[in-house]
Structure formats: structure tokens, C-alpha cells
Design an enzyme around this catalytic site. Sequence first.
Site, short mmCIF file in Angstrom:
data_model
loop_
_atom_site.label_atom_id
_atom_site.label_comp_id
_atom_site.label_asym_id
_atom_site.label_seq_id
_atom_site.Cartn_x
_atom_site.Cartn_y
_atom_site.Cartn_z
N SER A 158 0.84 -1.22 0.00
CA SER A 158 0.00 0.00 0.00
C SER A 158 0.87 1.26 0.00
O SER A 158 0.35 2.36 -0.17
CB SER A 158 -0.89 0.00 1.24
OG SER A 158 -0.07 -0.10 2.39
N HIS A 188 -3.09 -2.84 -5.47
CA HIS A 188 -3.36 -2.41 -4.09
C HIS A 188 -4.85 -2.56 -3.79
O HIS A 188 -5.66 -1.74 -4.22
CB HIS A 188 -2.90 -0.95 -3.90
CG HIS A 188 -3.19 -0.40 -2.54
ND1 HIS A 188 -3.35 0.95 -2.32
CD2 HIS A 188 -3.38 -1.01 -1.34
CE1 HIS A 188 -3.62 1.14 -1.03
NE2 HIS A 188 -3.65 -0.04 -0.43
N GLU A 202 -6.31 -0.13 -6.69
CA GLU A 202 -5.32 0.81 -7.22
C GLU A 202 -4.27 -0.03 -7.96
O GLU A 202 -3.62 -0.88 -7.36
CB GLU A 202 -4.66 1.56 -6.06
CG GLU A 202 -4.91 3.04 -6.03
CD GLU A 202 -4.12 3.73 -4.92
OE1 GLU A 202 -4.13 4.97 -4.92
OE2 GLU A 202 -3.49 3.05 -4.08
N ASN A 220 -3.43 6.76 -0.51
CA ASN A 220 -2.77 6.94 0.79
C ASN A 220 -1.93 8.21 0.83
O ASN A 220 -1.81 8.85 1.87
CB ASN A 220 -1.92 5.71 1.12
CG ASN A 220 -2.81 4.55 1.54
OD1 ASN A 220 -4.00 4.74 1.82
ND2 ASN A 220 -2.26 3.36 1.56
#
Length: 711
Positions: free
Chosen positions: A415, A436, A448, A486
Site C-alpha cells: 500500500s 493495491h 489501485e 494513501n
Amino acid sequence: MSDLVQLTKNGDIAVITINNPPVNALSPGVPEGIGEAIEQISKDPGVRAAVLIGGGRTFIAGADIKEFEKMTSGKTERGAGLLPLLLKIENSTKPVVVAIHGNAFGGGLEIAMSGHYRVASPDAQVGQPEVKLGIIPGAAGTQRLPRLAGVEKAVEMCVEGKPVKAPDAVKYGIVDRLIEGDLLAGAIAFAREVAAKPAPKTRERNGKLGTAEQNTPIFAAARETTRTKQRGFMAPLAAIEAIEAATKLPFEQGCEKEKELFVKCLFSDQSKALIHVFFGEREVAKIPDIPKETPLIPVNKAAVAGAGTMGGGIAMVFANAGIPVLLKDADQAALDRGLANIQKNYASSVKRGRFTQQFVDECLKRIQPTLSFDGFSDADMVIEAVFEGMALKKEVFTELDRVCKSGAILASNTSTLNIDEIASATSRPESVIGTHFFSPANVMRLLEIVRGRATSKEVIATCMQLSKKLGKIGVLVGNCRGFVGNRMFGPYRREAQFLVEEGASVEAVDKALVDYGMAMGPLATGDLAGLDVGWRIRKEYRHLEKPGIRQPFAEDRLCEMGRYGQKTGAGWYKYDENRKPSGDPEVAELVRKWTTEAKISQRQIPAEEIVDRCIYALVNEGARILEEGYALRAVDIDIIYLNGYGFPAYRGGPMWYADTVGLKNVYDRVLEFQKQHGEIWEPAPLLKQLAEQGKKFADFAKEQGVAASKP
Ligand code: T1G
């Protein structure tokens, strides 16, 4: 007749066929063509009845959504809409049988319900999904559907917007008969059957409209449910109001009420945002420098390394999609824990009626546990989901490089870590990609897909296509720290922590964002994900922090006390055995003590500032990501935040929201925060540029041409 609508005859039965690929939307020319055909039929003595059918793969999938934007921007008039055509069909002197295959959605179902009879292929679907676009049925759907299916079912269909399969539609009274085999032939035979019978008009079928006593509790319950399940959405409540009008007013007046509510919704920011999302979910699948005809790698067998929470969830995703998957872990105990978790998740899906036991049994058979990499040599795709540490991941990829067959896709579920560095542990970086998934992987729709410097177009195209098969929305992003989601979430949560350190209570910060529409507040989200995850990453990257730049500290202090959130029973909140949160006065006291020591002045902070600081922190970082080319378009960022971070869909996503507020206003607010809080609020150059040019993020993609970007 136009190319869009053909009128032919099969003996004494007229056949009206709509041909407007790909989904027979009611684009300009289609309603007009149907209307002309109905007029011709009524004048043709040789015709006893008519069949209305869609050409290609589906019946009418609804109004042409692209036309709405033109309407709300004043480029085209709204006009009378579909109502005149529906009355023409319903008043036709020759019975009209509507034959449905594929989807009859929105205006498509409304046209079908204005017909006198409806037949369908067993795998067809009908529905009123308009609420997903922030509107309600606008062509008497809220007036005719309760007359066919009853009030309760009509409310359910219009408020939730979910499709109904044809066999159920027969049960509910929406469809009169299922046609096995050749639909057109079956519909023509049916039309011959009913040609001599009186043509029932749906608008006159009031038998199922119920009484006030019967309906009042239905509407009350629906409003209650909508306020919790679709919190903040205006269209579902408008749909209830329109159906209520159907039970209280004569048909024409009910249609007037529906029109009034429809127009209010259509011209709302919510609808513009949700239509942006509709096309956005399709746009993100298009990668400019990867042509549609790029060859795909067949993925018929998969393997997952790591049977933890993420690995187990990913294995379920493949099994649910019908792909056999190996699930490996280092030791038997860890593997057993992983399998037990999978069984627990499936059991709750059966309990909630999401899956049948039979489906689950088939999926469990597809998941093959293993303690070795042996079987990995057959896998077409391997996903690594081990602990988030570079050394371990490189070790695993070295092993995968040794055992996996040539051409296999080697994907990492990291991640935050650098995909190129992971790929450097192999001799085939062109086969390495980031996939991800979001926790819980078997539930969250977002995937992702991280493009490495060497990742091949075949591998990217395959993963983009595969994400659809896995029931995910795949969004391609570039390989920067934290990728897109993130990376933006960092500043968002940073501001939430600063706001607590400056005097806002934990509850006030979370409440402000929840009231804004977020599924969960930033601090409660931290507790859910585990505060230690971010803490470990902050410690790993402490050396990269710019000296003299303010950093939040309260969350680190909580972690030093072992308060990691839900998993330790306490974080920003404290949790009971059912993980139910409650405010913790001890945290408030601790923060007061720490901020006094840090000489941070305390003040009352209004909810509006809380929202602006958190959301604009997202937007500002999103602008950096766009200009650096780690996201292809602003809409890609929006789709990531709606499907991975609980951002309210009716606001369209952080970048769309900023465009709606106006980038000049956002820029000015960011400058204000920069003055108050320093360099961390330095505006992204792109935000400054677009604000000064009076432009939008939505414009950016068009001008720059996405091929230039790094993804
Ligand atoms: N209008 C315009 N374009 C549409 C469209 C529509 N209704 N539906 C699909 N497209 C485009 C889509 O953007 C894509 O384009 C291509 O068609 C293929 O779609 C009066 C007011 C039917 C289940 O909400 O749910 O009627 O990306 O990739 O996966 O009261 O499309 O290729 O350029 O989605 O097979 C109500 C919307 C309208 C249904 C097929 N109807 N469509 O899914 O293909 S409001 C809807 C869908 C209304 C009335 C009210 C799905 C589908 P491109 P796709 P798919």
C-alpha cells in the site's frame, strides 16, 4: 423512419426495433422514431398489434445521460420529455407488446410500462436506477411502477435503484411472461394472442395503490431507512415523495408532482456530481497510451502469497470470480488462521443473503491452501500480500521470479512501498505491477493498479480488464510514495490530528467530516485501520521529514502507550467487546497535557474550518499528484476516493468538489491556512495556476494530454 428506429411487419404484427448502440439510450431521434412508428401502425389496417424491441445486446438502458449535462448547462431545452410519447404508446389503438432482453432501465422501463404488455428473456433485468444519478424517474416511472408492482416494491426499486431479474419481475407483476429461446418470435406469438383483447392501460390500474393506512407505514419506514443507509442523498427521498403522490393524486397530477421533483434533482449539485461519477467509473478504464487491442494475458489460475487479512480477502475475490487460487503462508498455524477468517467471512455473507451456501461451497473448493511455492509455477498471476516491509517483499519476489512461469504476472499488494524497488528483486520487472486492494479486500470495490517504470502494457491492460471480472474498479496510478489514495490521506489525517491538538475534541473533528458526508471520521478511520500502521511508516520515513516543519504528535503518543485503536480496545476512542466506540475522557486529558507542554494555544474551532482543512488538504495533495502525473485525470482521483476512502458520492469526489466550490475559493482558503499554519499549506502550483486562470481540475486532463504523465 430513422436509422435509430426501424419499423417492419411480420404478417399482421408490426415490429418496432431500436438500434442505438451500445445500450439503446433514448438519444435525440429515438423517442421521435418510436412515436412515428406508433402513428404509422395506428393508421395501418393490416396491423393488429405491435412489438417494441431493442436491437443488439439490450432493450433501452434509459435516457441519454449525456443529454442531461446539456440541459442543466442550458445548451438544450428540457422540452416535454418522454411523457407525450408514453401517452401515445398507451393510447395506441393496437396493443403494444414490449419485448425485453438485456436491461430495461430508467426511461427504458418507463416506456415498457406504457406498453400494454411486457415479455422478457429469463436473463433480462428491469430497474429504475435514476437515484444513482442523483435524480428520480422522470417519465411517470414513479406513477406507473406502483400500479404494476405495488407501493412497497416500487419504493424499494426507485429508492435503491437496484435491478430486478425478469423472473422476479413476473412475480411482482411488472412483466407478463418470460420467453425462453427466440425473444422476437415469442413476442410476436404473444402479440397475436392478445391482439383481439382489450389493451390494458397501466395508468388505469389502480388496484395495487393501497390505502392510506397501508401506505403510511411503508413510506415512514422507507424514509427512516433512507436517512441512515443513503445519508445525505436527496434523490431517494424525492423518489419516495413522488410515489406517495401516486397513491394520493390522480395519474396526471401525480406526473406533475414527479416532474417538479425530477427537475429539482436534475439541476442539483448532487446530480451533477453523480453523473460525473457515472461517466468517471467508465473513463478510468481508458488508458491513453494503452490501445484497446493490447493483447491480454489469460488469467485462469492465480496464487496469493500471505494468508493474512488482506491475502485471505484477495483469495476470496479470485474464488468469487470463478478463478482457482492457491493460498500460501509460511506456517500451518498462520494458514489455518487465514482459512478460518475466510470461512467466517463467507458465513456472514450467507447470513446476510449476499451469497448462497452453494456458491460459497464452490468458492471454498477453488481456494487451495499450501505451505510451499510448488504450485505457483502453474499460476498465470501471483499476488504477494505479506507483511509491509521492503526486505521481506524483495525476498518473496526473488522466490517468485525463480518458481513462476515466464509471462506470469507478479503483483504486489503493497500500500506504500516502491514497486520499482520490489521489481528490482526479479529478472522480469516488465511482469511486476502493484495491485493495491483495500481492506476488507472481498468487500471494497477499489483496486489501485500501480504502474512501475518497466511494467509492460500487456500486464497493465490485463490487470485493468481483470479488475472488472473481479468486481472491482481498477484505477491506474503512478509509483510514488503512498500512490494516490494513501498519499492524499496523509495530509487529510494530519490536519485532523492538528485540529485536535489546537483544541477541537476528537468527536467534533469526526462529526464535522461525517456531517460533510464521509462514511467515517478521520480519527475513527485511524482506529479502524490501526494507528500503529501509520506510526510505523512515520518512524520509517522520519529521516525524510523537513526540519522545522510542524508534525502532529498526539497519535504517535497514543501508539507509544499501546493505543492502536480497535485492535487494542483503545485508540482515539475506547471500544467495548463489540468494537462499539465511545469517547475517552482520558484522551482529551492527555492531549490537553501534551499541548500545554508543547505550548500550543487552544481555541474553539468551527466545523466549517475542520472540514475545509481536512478536505482542502486532500485537494491540494491531489493537485500535486495530477501535475506530477501520478494520476491520469482528476476523475481518477475522485473514483479512488469514492470507492476506497468513503468519500460521499453525491459530492463527486475531492477534485470534483473543489471544482464545484470553485478553485479560486479553494486557493484563497489554502493561502489563508498557509498564513496561519505555514509551509505545509503551500498551494500546489497546479491549484494556483488553474485558480488564476479560472479553470477546473476537470479541464486539466484535457489540456495536458494524459500520455505525458508518468503512470
Ligand atoms: N446514456 C448515455 N450513455 C450511456 C448510458 C446512458 N443511459 N448507459 C451507458 N452509456 C454508455 C457508457 O458511458 C459507455 O460509454 C457505454 O454506453 C457502455 O456502457 C427518463 C431520467 C446499461 C448496465 O442509469 O447502468 O432514464 O465508456 O460500459 O457495463 O426517467 O451502462 O463506452 O464511451 O456501462 O455493459 C437511467 C445507465 C438513465 C443506466 C450496461 N439509466 N447505464 O453496462 O456497459 S436516467 C441508467 C448502465 C433515465 C428517465 C430517466 C450501464 C448498463 P463508453 P457500460 P455495461
